[in-house]
Design an enzyme around this catalytic site. Sequence first.
Site, PDB file in Angstrom:
ATOM      1  N   ARG A  83       0.829  -1.248  -0.059  1.00 23.99           N
ATOM      2  CA  ARG A  83      -0.042  -0.023   0.060  1.00 23.99           C
ATOM      3  C   ARG A  83       0.782   1.233  -0.120  1.00 23.99           C
ATOM      4  NH1 ARG A  83      -4.425   0.723   4.613  1.00 23.99           N
ATOM      5  NH2 ARG A  83      -2.603   1.034   5.861  1.00 23.99           N
ATOM      6  N   LYS A 185      -2.438   6.619   1.109  1.00 28.66           N
ATOM      7  CA  LYS A 185      -2.236   7.214   2.331  1.00 28.66           C
ATOM      8  C   LYS A 185      -1.239   8.303   2.585  1.00 28.66           C
ATOM      9  CE  LYS A 185      -2.179   5.186   7.047  1.00 28.66           C
ATOM     10  NZ  LYS A 185      -3.459   5.312   7.534  1.00 28.66           N
ATOM     11  N   GLU A 221     -15.998   6.726   4.064  1.00 33.06           N
ATOM     12  CA  GLU A 221     -15.287   6.360   5.306  1.00 33.06           C
ATOM     13  C   GLU A 221     -15.717   7.508   6.618  1.00 33.06           C
ATOM     14  OE1 GLU A 221     -10.983   6.912   4.980  1.00 33.06           O
ATOM     15  OE2 GLU A 221     -10.891   5.843   3.249  1.00 33.06           O
TER      16      GLU A 221
END
Length: 340
Positions: A83, A185, A221
Amino acid sequence: MKKPIELDWANLGFNYIKTDYRYISYWDKGEWDDGTLTEDNTVHISEGSTALHYGQTVFEGMKAYRAKDGSINLFRPEENAERMQRSCRRLMMPVIPTDIFIEAVKKVVKANEAYIPPYGTGGSLYLRPYMIGIGDNIGVKPASNYLFSIFCMPVGAYFKNGLVPTNFLVSDYDRAAGNGTGSSKVGGNYGGSLLPGSEAHKRNFGDAIYLDPITHTKIEEVGAANFFGITKDNQFVTPISPSILPSITKYSLLYLAKERLGLEVKEEDVFVDRLDRFAEAGACGTAAVITPIGGIQYKDNFHTFYSETETGPITKKLYKELTGIQYGEVKAPKGWIIKV
């Protein structure tokens, strides 16, 4: 096994604690150096660093656990490595190869083993890998130099009184653009969440819930976590969208819901005006694993799921199964646990 240092393990929160060592490596002239452990917790960078001006920053969050047999477990660290690589590519940063990433994590954990909370306390060693653009830059372009580092700290059990449901407020703000950096991220995603999160807290909600940025009709989210719901016919449902950060915890729960609990699982649109299809709901991520959702405030309507005070039975089972794997109490799926 190193003897733990003297800390009040029962009352650890989620706060910065300086530990003994952190890993640091520099990218220069197209390659990474060998990396090293250092006791210095201060980062020294140029005032022209792209991290300071143009947001060239990515990070990860993961944990190491003291297992029941005294060994140390890492939970799916290759997923964090991959990720982070995706986040780096999105911001035109060099990637850290998976093997180097995992080896660096192991070095940090071993060097700070005394800070790992003992088994049975509910605590863990939180690790924060990050990468920033550095060097003498000024134009809007990728940096020519980069810093990759991993530091750690002991953190306590997220729920001091067990799994306690939390209420959330649907925000009018967007967490990310429809075709932006939502699935990466990157630091900017979190900086932009501070104001809506603060507004939710002022109204006595746990955090803000973000809808999709295109239609503002679908849940994406919950604060910095992913949403899931358990339907009244026992389906495990979680939103799908190109602007959601793919949570390692979420995909682990999808697998466990299907393979261990026998639920039907779906990634699909979760419309905020159709919450009555869910018997239970929760937010999931590294810090808490699962935060049960008691209710959601959307405009003038407040929708309650299983209870505002008690956690639903399926959510409890999922939490117990996943944490049991992480602490070595439950057999893990192949490849999920790497020993340090």
